[in-house]
Design a protein around this motif. Structure first.
Motif, PDB file in Angstrom:
ATOM      1  N   ARG A 192      -7.413  -0.349  12.274  1.00 29.65           N
ATOM      2  CA  ARG A 192      -7.442  -1.793  12.546  1.00 29.65           C
ATOM      3  C   ARG A 192      -7.724  -2.058  14.023  1.00 29.65           C
ATOM      4  NH1 ARG A 192      -4.069  -5.232  14.702  1.00 29.65           N
ATOM      5  NH2 ARG A 192      -2.470  -3.639  14.910  1.00 29.65           N
ATOM      6  N   ARG A 193      -7.075  -1.269  14.886  1.00 26.53           N
ATOM      7  CA  ARG A 193      -7.313  -1.451  16.323  1.00 26.53           C
ATOM      8  C   ARG A 193      -8.739  -1.071  16.694  1.00 26.53           C
ATOM      9  NH1 ARG A 193      -1.928   0.666  16.558  1.00 26.53           N
ATOM     10  NH2 ARG A 193      -2.786   2.769  16.753  1.00 26.53           N
ATOM     11  N   ARG A 194      -9.232   0.007  16.122  1.00 26.33           N
ATOM     12  CA  ARG A 194     -10.575   0.469  16.472  1.00 26.33           C
ATOM     13  C   ARG A 194     -11.652  -0.488  15.983  1.00 26.33           C
ATOM     14  NH1 ARG A 194     -10.942   6.750  14.883  1.00 26.33           N
ATOM     15  NH2 ARG A 194     -13.013   6.430  15.760  1.00 26.33           N
ATOM     16  N   LEU A 195     -11.393  -1.108  14.836  1.00 29.09           N
ATOM     17  CA  LEU A 195     -12.379  -2.023  14.270  1.00 29.09           C
ATOM     18  C   LEU A 195     -12.155  -3.471  14.696  1.00 29.09           C
ATOM     19  CD1 LEU A 195     -12.512  -0.620  10.625  1.00 29.09           C
ATOM     20  CD2 LEU A 195     -14.161  -0.222  12.442  1.00 29.09           C
ATOM     21  N   GLY A 196     -11.024  -3.750  15.347  1.00 29.18           N
ATOM     22  CA  GLY A 196     -10.726  -5.118  15.751  1.00 29.18           C
ATOM     23  C   GLY A 196     -10.471  -6.039  14.577  1.00 29.18           C
ATOM     24  N   MET A 197      -9.931  -5.520  13.487  1.00 28.12           N
ATOM     25  CA  MET A 197      -9.712  -6.310  12.275  1.00 28.12           C
ATOM     26  C   MET A 197      -8.432  -7.121  12.367  1.00 28.12           C
ATOM     27  SD  MET A 197     -10.505  -3.849   9.038  1.00 28.12           S
ATOM     28  CE  MET A 197      -9.080  -2.860   9.456  1.00 28.12           C
ATOM     29  N   ALA A 198      -8.368  -8.185  11.579  1.00 35.24           N
ATOM     30  CA  ALA A 198      -7.108  -8.845  11.261  1.00 35.24           C
ATOM     31  C   ALA A 198      -6.585  -8.232   9.970  1.00 35.24           C
ATOM     32  CB  ALA A 198      -7.311 -10.342  11.099  1.00 35.24           C
ATOM     33  N   MET A 199      -5.268  -8.369   9.715  1.00 32.64           N
ATOM     34  CA  MET A 199      -4.707  -7.750   8.517  1.00 32.64           C
ATOM     35  C   MET A 199      -3.567  -8.600   7.973  1.00 32.64           C
ATOM     36  SD  MET A 199      -3.397  -3.840   7.793  1.00 32.64           S
ATOM     37  CE  MET A 199      -1.934  -3.845   8.817  1.00 32.64           C
ATOM     38  N   ILE A 200      -3.489  -8.662   6.638  1.00 35.04           N
ATOM     39  CA  ILE A 200      -2.341  -9.235   5.933  1.00 35.04           C
ATOM     40  C   ILE A 200      -1.665  -8.085   5.201  1.00 35.04           C
ATOM     41  CG2 ILE A 200      -1.570 -10.826   4.155  1.00 35.04           C
ATOM     42  CD1 ILE A 200      -3.973 -12.564   4.725  1.00 35.04           C
ATOM     43  N   LEU A 201      -0.413  -7.816   5.538  1.00 33.07           N
ATOM     44  CA  LEU A 201       0.348  -6.729   4.924  1.00 33.07           C
ATOM     45  C   LEU A 201       1.400  -7.326   4.001  1.00 33.07           C
ATOM     46  CD1 LEU A 201       1.041  -3.718   4.672  1.00 33.07           C
ATOM     47  CD2 LEU A 201       2.505  -3.968   6.685  1.00 33.07           C
ATOM     48  N   VAL A 202       1.210  -7.140   2.700  1.00 32.17           N
ATOM     49  CA  VAL A 202       2.140  -7.642   1.689  1.00 32.17           C
ATOM     50  C   VAL A 202       3.068  -6.499   1.292  1.00 32.17           C
ATOM     51  CG1 VAL A 202       2.350  -8.592  -0.638  1.00 32.17           C
ATOM     52  CG2 VAL A 202       0.462  -9.313   0.835  1.00 32.17           C
ATOM     53  N   THR A 203       4.377  -6.704   1.439  1.00 32.57           N
ATOM     54  CA  THR A 203       5.315  -5.647   1.103  1.00 32.57           C
ATOM     55  C   THR A 203       6.711  -6.225   0.964  1.00 32.57           C
ATOM     56  OG1 THR A 203       6.241  -3.501   1.796  1.00 32.57           O
ATOM     57  CG2 THR A 203       5.730  -5.084   3.532  1.00 32.57           C
ATOM     58  N   HIS A 204       7.585  -5.489   0.253  1.00 32.78           N
ATOM     59  CA  HIS A 204       8.996  -5.862   0.231  1.00 32.78           C
ATOM     60  C   HIS A 204       9.822  -4.937   1.111  1.00 32.78           C
ATOM     61  CE1 HIS A 204       8.845  -3.007  -3.354  1.00 32.78           C
ATOM     62  NE2 HIS A 204       9.749  -2.457  -2.575  1.00 32.78           N
ATOM     63  N   ASP A 205       9.170  -4.023   1.832  1.00 32.78           N
ATOM     64  CA  ASP A 205       9.854  -3.082   2.715  1.00 32.78           C
ATOM     65  C   ASP A 205      10.008  -3.726   4.092  1.00 32.78           C
ATOM     66  OD1 ASP A 205      10.639  -0.969   4.385  1.00 32.78           O
ATOM     67  OD2 ASP A 205       9.633   0.507   3.125  1.00 32.78           O
ATOM     68  N   LEU A 206      11.202  -4.203   4.401  1.00 33.56           N
ATOM     69  CA  LEU A 206      11.428  -4.901   5.659  1.00 33.56           C
ATOM     70  C   LEU A 206      11.372  -3.950   6.858  1.00 33.56           C
ATOM     71  CD1 LEU A 206      14.257  -7.350   4.543  1.00 33.56           C
ATOM     72  CD2 LEU A 206      11.855  -7.856   4.939  1.00 33.56           C
ATOM     73  N   GLY A 207      11.617  -2.660   6.641  1.00 28.74           N
ATOM     74  CA  GLY A 207      11.471  -1.697   7.726  1.00 28.74           C
ATOM     75  C   GLY A 207      10.022  -1.563   8.161  1.00 28.74           C
ATOM     76  N   PRO A 215       0.796  -1.233   0.000  1.00 28.78           N
ATOM     77  CA  PRO A 215       0.000   0.000   0.000  1.00 28.78           C
ATOM     78  C   PRO A 215       0.826   1.279   0.000  1.00 28.78           C
ATOM     79  CG  PRO A 215       0.063  -0.946   2.204  1.00 28.78           C
ATOM     80  CD  PRO A 215       0.753  -1.923   1.295  1.00 28.78           C
ATOM     81  N   THR A 216       2.133   1.198   0.265  1.00 28.54           N
ATOM     82  CA  THR A 216       2.931   2.428   0.374  1.00 28.54           C
ATOM     83  C   THR A 216       4.199   2.372  -0.465  1.00 28.54           C
ATOM     84  OG1 THR A 216       4.097   1.551   2.330  1.00 28.54           O
ATOM     85  CG2 THR A 216       2.102   2.836   2.720  1.00 28.54           C
ATOM     86  N   THR A 217       4.251   1.515  -1.493  1.00 28.90           N
ATOM     87  CA  THR A 217       5.495   1.303  -2.240  1.00 28.90           C
ATOM     88  C   THR A 217       6.015   2.585  -2.885  1.00 28.90           C
ATOM     89  OG1 THR A 217       5.005  -1.012  -2.688  1.00 28.90           O
ATOM     90  CG2 THR A 217       6.510   0.084  -4.191  1.00 28.90           C
ATOM     91  N   ALA A 218       5.157   3.342  -3.532  1.00 25.15           N
ATOM     92  CA  ALA A 218       5.609   4.505  -4.302  1.00 25.15           C
ATOM     93  C   ALA A 218       5.485   5.813  -3.521  1.00 25.15           C
ATOM     94  CB  ALA A 218       4.810   4.607  -5.603  1.00 25.15           C
ATOM     95  N   LEU A 219       5.228   5.741  -2.212  1.00 26.20           N
ATOM     96  CA  LEU A 219       5.020   6.943  -1.416  1.00 26.20           C
ATOM     97  C   LEU A 219       6.304   7.334  -0.689  1.00 26.20           C
ATOM     98  CD1 LEU A 219       1.529   6.090   0.136  1.00 26.20           C
ATOM     99  CD2 LEU A 219       2.028   7.300  -1.993  1.00 26.20           C
ATOM    100  N   ASP A 220       6.449   8.634  -0.400  1.00 23.42           N
ATOM    101  CA  ASP A 220       7.611   9.076   0.355  1.00 23.42           C
ATOM    102  C   ASP A 220       7.472   8.670   1.822  1.00 23.42           C
ATOM    103  OD1 ASP A 220       6.218  11.282   1.865  1.00 23.42           O
ATOM    104  OD2 ASP A 220       5.954  12.045  -0.154  1.00 23.42           O
TER     105      ASP A 220
END
Length: 724
Positions: A246-261, A226-231
């Motif tokens: 996510r915390r407010r809604l109590g959701m689960a999330m899958i975050l796909v990224t190559h940014d290890l930071g 979701p943030t690959t091309a953003l500063d």
């Protein structure tokens, strides 16, 4: 203290309508009415999403790609799972498989995808239609292509409500959409409801995509790059926003990224994928501290943040990922692994529990990284030598360069103002050095690079190249000058004609500049392909037949075709994963050593700039606010904006303190059409006073040694050890 009227980044605590963290009045996701269906609400101890031995094939005209080959993952309610790996490892395909959004020719050939007890892999289309948006929300990598350019923002955000809540009227849906835009931090949400996607910045479009994904309050959110091309600042704002919602809604999330930071600070567990399989999985802190699989270890070693910092090359993973058209007999990583044995090539390792850690960490490797090994064996290989020559005299000099773009006017006016893209920049780039230009999106980095490359004319100011004012060049002299300055574009795909083969793409600048005959040009093309590490047979292929890293190598080859003195590299590695990024950066440094190249390197990745650049210039809203030797600027920044940028970066270390002594940037960048008076950073600066609004800050050198800053109140305290 000056008045700062920037819109808040965080949503208000008390929205006017029902808060999104409260249960809705009507069920958001209802299973079909058949009696044999299992209820979607499961006991808390069961995973919300369970992917079991998932296999996906993509069948084309002449081959079948085994995109996923036995992927198994679980996501618990309220948990965030990070999925990492190189391009083509299967990260995005896994995410798309959950919702049945496979590309043409794609099909699930084995395994199950259990969402709240229901197998989505075998579910009919109506069930999947109910799940998408209501049960599972998805944020795609490129919001511009996922938004409809012919529909207003308000219509698109309200659309999921009308689809999944049939009783919701249009007026109520639009009110709810406006509330959602307010919650995701969209400035002036009522006005943005009427806007179209192309009228918003990249960060704003991503906020719209998040609002669409969350408006029906799904139980699971899948965020694909979701943030690959953003500063860095927009990235931090978006990720903080997603975390808060996510915390407010109590959701689960899958975050796909190559940014290890990002992974290090935003997830609970990590799954590392390679060639369509999961090779390692575990708690984020445990996995970053003690990786067991050799591929995971190699990914960490390739990070610019973990480089020696002495000008040596980055660690790289040799070779390329395997073709997925044939299932290998052994470990998929064996051909690239320095520790592979005959067993690795003959037998595939199973993903099994790490007995030394009580089963909480799983990996598939016959020769894992030894537990307790503080110096991984792959990190002991001697790297190539650092550059031994020092930069020479001035090659490029900019003196008071400005660039203003006219805004279109109404029917009774020719124009209604200008956009101040570059405002009086002064800088010097020496021969043989790499000058890194950093800053947020919209700060003028790319425009300045285009001015240097001759693609834009400055409104005022002087551009001198090798001591000569470019404004005084004749047409023939300007044509000859263009051979000495070449541009390497951010989007290598868009920069190449898809109808031309590589041979024609590389020959084109040689023909335009009348360099040699046909035989000479073919020899030069072969030498260029050798220099950038591509096979000579590539001349017969088209751009779409190459991977992203290979296309970027082609872009570099085309930039070098005319043997330039200066290469302007505009975000050349922003969309590449960490291993390919390391290869491109090492290649650029090797060619600089061999050919004496000078680079003007434009990027928002501060770790890349720190590793590659000799000198750093920091831009904000068209102004150069700080410049100097890279080591000094990173160790002891003088401008509050520079410090804010460094403190906003996600370091690839889960143990790093997120808040201690750090002052991340907040607020939105003002419009370049109406920049603030005096210091342009004052509307976001914690140190701003009345003088900052009245007088433009002078350029001073408090630390000497060429370290300059434009600030009324430069910082004096040294940076903490947690700097990038």
């Amino acid at each position: 203290m000056t008045d700062r009227n920037e819109p808040p980044l965080t949503p208000p605590d008390e929205p006017q309508d029902r808060p999104l963290n409260e249960p809705p009045n009507e069920p958001l996701f209802q299973p079909p009415k058949e009696p044999q269906d299992r209820p979607l609400h499961q006991p808390p101890h069961e995973p919300l999403l369970s992917i079991q031995d998932l296999r996906v094939d993509i069948t084309g005209r002449d081959r079948t790609v085994h995109a996923l080959d036995g992927v198994s993952l679980d996501v618990a309610p309220g948990e965030t799972l990070g999925v990492v790996g190189e391009s083509g490892s299967g990260k995005t395909m896994t995410a798309l498989s959950v919702l049945g959004l496979l590309p043409p020719g794609g099909a699930i050939t084995g395994g199950r995808v259990l969402f709240a007890g229901r197998d989505l892999a075998a579910a009919p289309a109506p069930v999947l239609q109910d799940v998408r948006g209501a049960g599972v929300g998805m944020v795609f990598q490129d919001p511009l292509t996922s938004l409809n350019p012919t529909m207003t923002i308000g219509t698109q955000v309200a659309e999921p409500l009308l689809l999944h809540r049939p009783g919701t009227g249009r007026r109520k849906a639009r009110a709810r959409a406006e509330e959602m835009l307010r919650l995701v931090g969209m400035p002036q949400p009522a006005e943005r409801m009427k806007a179209y996607p192309h009228q918003l910045s990249g960060g704003m479009r991503q906020r719209v995509a998040i609002a669409m994904a969350l408006v029906c309050e799904p139980r699971l959110l899948i965020a694909d790059e979701p943030t690959t091309a953003l500063d860095v600042t927009t990235q931090a704002q978006i990720l903080e926003l997603v975390d808060d919602l996510r915390r407010r809604l109590g959701m689960a999330m899958i975050l796909v990224t190559h940014d290890l930071g990002v992974i290090a600070h935003r997830v609970d567990r990590v799954a590392v994928m390679y060639a369509g399989t999961v090779v390692e999985e575990g708690d984020v802190r445990d996995l970053f501290a003690r990786p067991r699989h050799r591929y995971t270890e190699a990914l960490f070693a390739a990070l610019p943040e973990r480089a020696a910092g002495d000008g040596t090359d980055l660690r790289t993973i040799p070779g390329l990922p395997p073709s997925l058209t044939v299932r290998p007999a052994g470990c998929r990583f064996a051909p690239r692994c320095a520790f592979a044995t005959a067993t690795c090539h003959e037998r595939e390792p199973e993903l099994s529990d790490d007995e030394l850690r009580g089963g909480a960490h799983r990996f598939a490797c016959f020769h894992p990284v030894p537990y307790g090994d503080d110096a991984p064996e792959t990190a002991r290989v001697s790297p190539p030598p650092a550059r031994t020559t020092e930069p020479g005299g001035a090659l490029l000099e900019l003196d008071g360069v400005t660039k203003e773009f006219p805004l279109p006017g109404g029917p009774f006016a020719r124009r209604r103002g200008t956009v101040s893209a570059v405002g009086g920049v002064r800088l010097t780039v020496r021969k043989g050095e790499t000058y890194g230009l950093v800053g947020e999106s919209g700060c003028g980095k790319t425009t300045l690079g285009r001015i240097v490359a001759g693609l834009e004319e400055p409104t005022s100011g002087t551009v001198r190249f090798d001591g000569r004012d470019l404004a005084g060049l004749s047409r023939a002299e300007r044509r000859a000058h263009r051979r000495r300055v070449q541009l390497m574009f951010q989007d290598s795909t868009a920069a190449m004609d898809p109808r031309m083969r590589v041979a024609d793409i590389l020959r084109e600048p040689l023909v335009i500049q009348r360099v040699g005959g046909r035989a000479d040009q073919e020899r030069l093309i072969a030498e260029l392909l050798d220099a950038v590490g591509l096979p000579r047979g590539a001349v017969r292929r088209y751009p779409h037949e190459f991977s992203g890293g290979q296309r970027q190598r082609l872009g570099l080859a085309r930039a070098l075709a005319l043997s330039p003195d200066l290469v302007v590299a505009d975000e050349p590695v922003s969309a590449l994963d960490v291993s390919v990024q390391a290869q491109i950066l090492n290649l650029m440094r090797d060619l600089q050593r061999e050919r004496g190249l000078t680079y003007l390197f434009v990027s928002h990745d501060l770790a890349v700039i720190r590793h590659l650049a000799d000198t750093v210039g920091v831009m904000y809203l068209g102004k150069l606010v700080e410049s100097g030797p890279a080591a000094r600027v990173y160790a002891r920044p003088l401008h509050p904006y520079t410090r804010g940028l460094l403190d906003t970066v996600h370091t690839p270390d889960p143990e790093a303190a997120a808040g201690a002594g750090r002052t991340p940037l907040t607020g939105e960048t003002p419009s370049a059409a109406r920049p603030p008076s005096g210091c342009r950073f004052r509307t976001r600066c914690p140190l701003a006073q009345d003088v900052c609004a009245a007088v433009e800050p002078p350029v001073t050198t408090p630390n000497g040694a060429g370290h300059q800053v434009a600030c009324h109140f430069p910082l004096a305290a040294p940076r903490l050890a947690s700097a990038v």
